[in-house]
Design an enzyme around this catalytic site. Structure first.
Site, short mmCIF file in Angstrom:
data_model
loop_
_atom_site.label_atom_id
_atom_site.label_comp_id
_atom_site.label_asym_id
_atom_site.label_seq_id
_atom_site.Cartn_x
_atom_site.Cartn_y
_atom_site.Cartn_z
N ASP A 182 -2.15 32.68 -80.55
CA ASP A 182 -1.52 31.42 -80.95
C ASP A 182 -0.38 31.25 -79.93
O ASP A 182 -0.45 31.86 -78.84
CB ASP A 182 -1.01 31.50 -82.41
CG ASP A 182 -0.62 30.13 -82.98
OD1 ASP A 182 -1.50 29.40 -83.42
OD2 ASP A 182 0.59 29.79 -82.97
N LYS A 206 -2.81 34.60 -90.87
CA LYS A 206 -1.96 34.33 -89.70
C LYS A 206 -0.96 35.46 -89.59
O LYS A 206 -0.64 36.11 -90.58
CB LYS A 206 -1.22 33.01 -89.88
CG LYS A 206 -0.80 32.36 -88.58
CD LYS A 206 -1.92 31.53 -87.99
CE LYS A 206 -1.61 31.09 -86.58
NZ LYS A 206 -2.61 30.11 -86.11
N PHE A 233 2.51 22.36 -72.49
CA PHE A 233 1.85 22.61 -71.20
C PHE A 233 1.18 23.98 -71.21
O PHE A 233 0.97 24.59 -70.18
CB PHE A 233 2.82 22.45 -70.02
CG PHE A 233 3.90 23.50 -69.93
CD1 PHE A 233 4.98 23.48 -70.80
CD2 PHE A 233 3.86 24.50 -68.95
CE1 PHE A 233 5.99 24.44 -70.71
CE2 PHE A 233 4.86 25.45 -68.84
CZ PHE A 233 5.93 25.42 -69.73
N GLY A 234 0.84 24.44 -72.40
CA GLY A 234 0.18 25.74 -72.54
C GLY A 234 -1.32 25.61 -72.52
O GLY A 234 -1.88 24.61 -72.07
N ASN A 235 -1.97 26.62 -73.05
CA ASN A 235 -3.42 26.70 -73.06
C ASN A 235 -4.09 25.50 -73.73
O ASN A 235 -5.10 24.97 -73.25
CB ASN A 235 -3.79 28.01 -73.76
CG ASN A 235 -5.25 28.12 -74.04
OD1 ASN A 235 -5.69 27.83 -75.15
ND2 ASN A 235 -6.02 28.48 -73.05
N VAL A 236 -3.52 25.06 -74.84
CA VAL A 236 -4.12 23.95 -75.59
C VAL A 236 -3.99 22.64 -74.81
O VAL A 236 -4.97 21.89 -74.65
CB VAL A 236 -3.48 23.85 -77.00
CG1 VAL A 236 -3.97 22.62 -77.73
CG2 VAL A 236 -3.78 25.11 -77.81
N ALA A 237 -2.79 22.37 -74.29
CA ALA A 237 -2.56 21.15 -73.50
C ALA A 237 -3.47 21.15 -72.27
O ALA A 237 -4.04 20.12 -71.89
CB ALA A 237 -1.09 21.08 -73.09
N TRP A 238 -3.63 22.31 -71.67
CA TRP A 238 -4.48 22.46 -70.48
C TRP A 238 -5.92 22.07 -70.79
O TRP A 238 -6.52 21.24 -70.09
CB TRP A 238 -4.39 23.91 -69.97
CG TRP A 238 -5.44 24.32 -68.99
CD1 TRP A 238 -5.49 23.98 -67.67
CD2 TRP A 238 -6.59 25.13 -69.26
NE1 TRP A 238 -6.61 24.53 -67.10
CE2 TRP A 238 -7.30 25.24 -68.06
CE3 TRP A 238 -7.09 25.77 -70.40
CZ2 TRP A 238 -8.48 25.97 -67.95
CZ3 TRP A 238 -8.26 26.49 -70.30
CH2 TRP A 238 -8.95 26.60 -69.09
O1 2IT Z 1 -4.34 27.85 -85.00
C1 2IT Z 1 -5.44 28.34 -84.70
O2 2IT Z 1 -6.49 27.96 -85.20
C2 2IT Z 1 -5.43 29.42 -83.71
N1 2IT Z 1 -4.38 29.79 -83.22
C3 2IT Z 1 -6.71 30.11 -83.34
C4 2IT Z 1 -7.04 31.16 -84.33
C5 2IT Z 1 -8.23 32.03 -83.97
O3 2IT Z 1 -8.51 32.93 -84.77
O4 2IT Z 1 -8.85 31.83 -82.93
#
Ligand code: 2IT
Length: 444
Positions: free
Chosen positions: A164, A124, A236-241
């Site tokens: 992320d 990370k 309300f970002g990419n994940v929530a979407w």
């Molecule tokens: O927390 C995660 O798994 C991500 N942000 C995606 C990591 C990735 O390498 O696609």
């Protein structure tokens, strides 16, 4: 393994790294029995070796803002464990970013990536850069400055970053451009790329879609279905979407989203163009959700979290520790049946304890949100083969991977009383794979 002793040692070595210590404690305390079944793990000091990252790079990121002023941020890459494949994990750009947060995320990523069935290690990185209110030019210059340091440490077979929080398609594009120039290669060194230069179809949707595939299986295993259930989503970002899109498609009703300013309660359901609008809101970079209420005539509740609403399912999709003990009490009082983290470590340990005590279905982030990194793994495969798969192929593979993760959780997580402890199941399944790989490869 003596967990308390190991934790004391880590606390002394890394004082104040609360998120990192929290993530380590959660894993160690759930794998204890499985660990002790394998004396060879103890002999090889697998736990002691696993909890420390292989290495950490920290660097300075100087750049010039639109006013001509020099700004200085910090950049990091934590290469945690590569026993089963190249380091893999996102980059987070957010003012809260510090070593503790990146170490917790990198540690979680090891087990999550192991669960995906794909050969990816855990890593990370990120920066305390705050994208809020920054112009496109500033974001580009920052990304370029960040990559002039990072590029030495990464590579398509070494370490493959992605997005992320605060890092989406635009940022990955700028980062990739600079990497390509410095390394003089076109490769799959980053995932989450745009389609024109090696990105994968379904990657933007994958974290949310995968999360809902997992939740659907949780509910079906419990003898119910997702159809007509009400859902609270945070963020309300990419994940929530992606989560709202798939939940709605599955016949559920999403009634909340949230931002740092408060949350939206939309009784009519957040569907259709309202979901598309989330992307528009996000693109303004003001990081507030309240304009949704003005546009669609929904309720905006300032400075509160959505967990006070009565819903069947709660899906944290924003950030770590965003659902605490008090929130868990409210959800339970209001009859919640399932809580699944699509954010990383979305619930505090106290909240998780309450869910498990009350036998509420609880899905941990490293299982529920693994669809994102799994699809990054599929992007790496496509890049390595120099081809691109159609959306149906990627989605079918994502489906299979989420089913496999769910099956692993059942295999290792079923308690003697029949309750499925998904946290325990995910931790043991992920851990065993990594531990066996480390053992086979010797002390290195
Ligand atoms: O927390 C995660 O798994 C991500 N942000 C995606 C990591 C990735 O390498 O696609």
């Amino acid at each position: 393994m003596n967990i308390e002793k190991l934790m004391q040692l880590l606390e002394a070595k890394h004082p104040g790294e609360t998120e990192y210590l929290q993530a380590v404690h959660e894993v160690l305390s759930t794998i204890e029995d499985a660990y002790n079944d394998h004396p060879e793990f103890e002999k090889a000091k697998i736990a002691e070796r696993l909890v420390e990252p292989d290495r950490i790079f920290t660097f300075k990121v100087p750049w010039v803002d639109d006013r001509g002023d020099v700004q200085v941020n910090l950049g990091y890459r934590v290469q945690f464990n590569n026993a089963i494949g190249p380091y893999k994990g996102g980059l987070r750009f957010h003012p809260s970013v510090n070593l503790s947060i990146l170490k917790f995320l990198g540690f979680e990523q090891i087990f999550k990536n192991a669960l995906t069935t794909l050969p990816m290690g855990g890593g990370k990185g990120g920066s305390d850069f705050n994208p809020k209110g920054k112009s496109d030019g500033e974001v580009m210059r920052f990304c370029q400055a960040f990559m002039t340091e990072l590029w030495r440490y990464i590579g398509p077979e070494t370490d493959v970053p992605a997005g992320d929080i605060g890092v989406g398609g635009r940022e990955v594009g700028y980062l990739y451009g600079m990497y390509r120039k410095l390394a003089r290669e076109n490769s799959g060194v980053l995932t989450g790329k745009n389609l024109e230069f090696g990105g994968s179809l379904i990657r933007p949707e994958a974290t949310g879609f995968g999360g809902l595939y997992f939740v659907k299986q949780m509910l079906e295993t419990a003898g119910t279905s997702i159809k007509d259930k009400t859902i609270a989503i945070s963020g309300f970002g990419n994940v929530a979407w992606g989560a709202a899109l798939k939940a709605t498609e599955m016949g559920a009703k999403v009634v909340t989203i949230s931002g740092p300013d408060g949350y939206i309660y939309d009784e009519a359901g957040i569907s259709g163009q309202k979901i598309d609008y989330m992307l528009e809101l996000r693109a303004t970079c003001n990081d507030i959700v309240s304009p949704y209420a003005e546009k669609f005539g929904a309720n905006f509740v300032p400075d509160k979290r959505p967990w006070e609403q009565k819903v069947d399912i709660a899906l944290p999709c924003a950030t770590q520790n965003e659902l605490n003990e008090e929130d868990a009490q409210l959800l339970i009082k209001n009859g919640v049946m399932c809580v699944a983290e699509i954010s990383n470590m979305g619930c505090t340990p106290e909240a998780i304890e309450l869910f498990i005590y009350h036998k509420i279905m609880y899905g941990p982030g490293k299982a529920v949100n693994a669809g994102g990194v799994a699809t990054s793994g599929l992007e790496m495969t496509q890049n390595a083969m120099h081809i691109s798969w159609p959306a149906q192929e990627v989605d079918a593979r994502l489906h299979l991977i989420m089913s496999e993760i769910h099956a692993q959780c059942l295999k290792y997580g079923r308690d003697s009383n029949g309750y499925i402890n998904y946290m325990k199941g995910a931790n043991i399944a992920g851990f065993l794979k990594v531990a066996k790989a480390m053992l086979a490869q010797g002390v290195i």
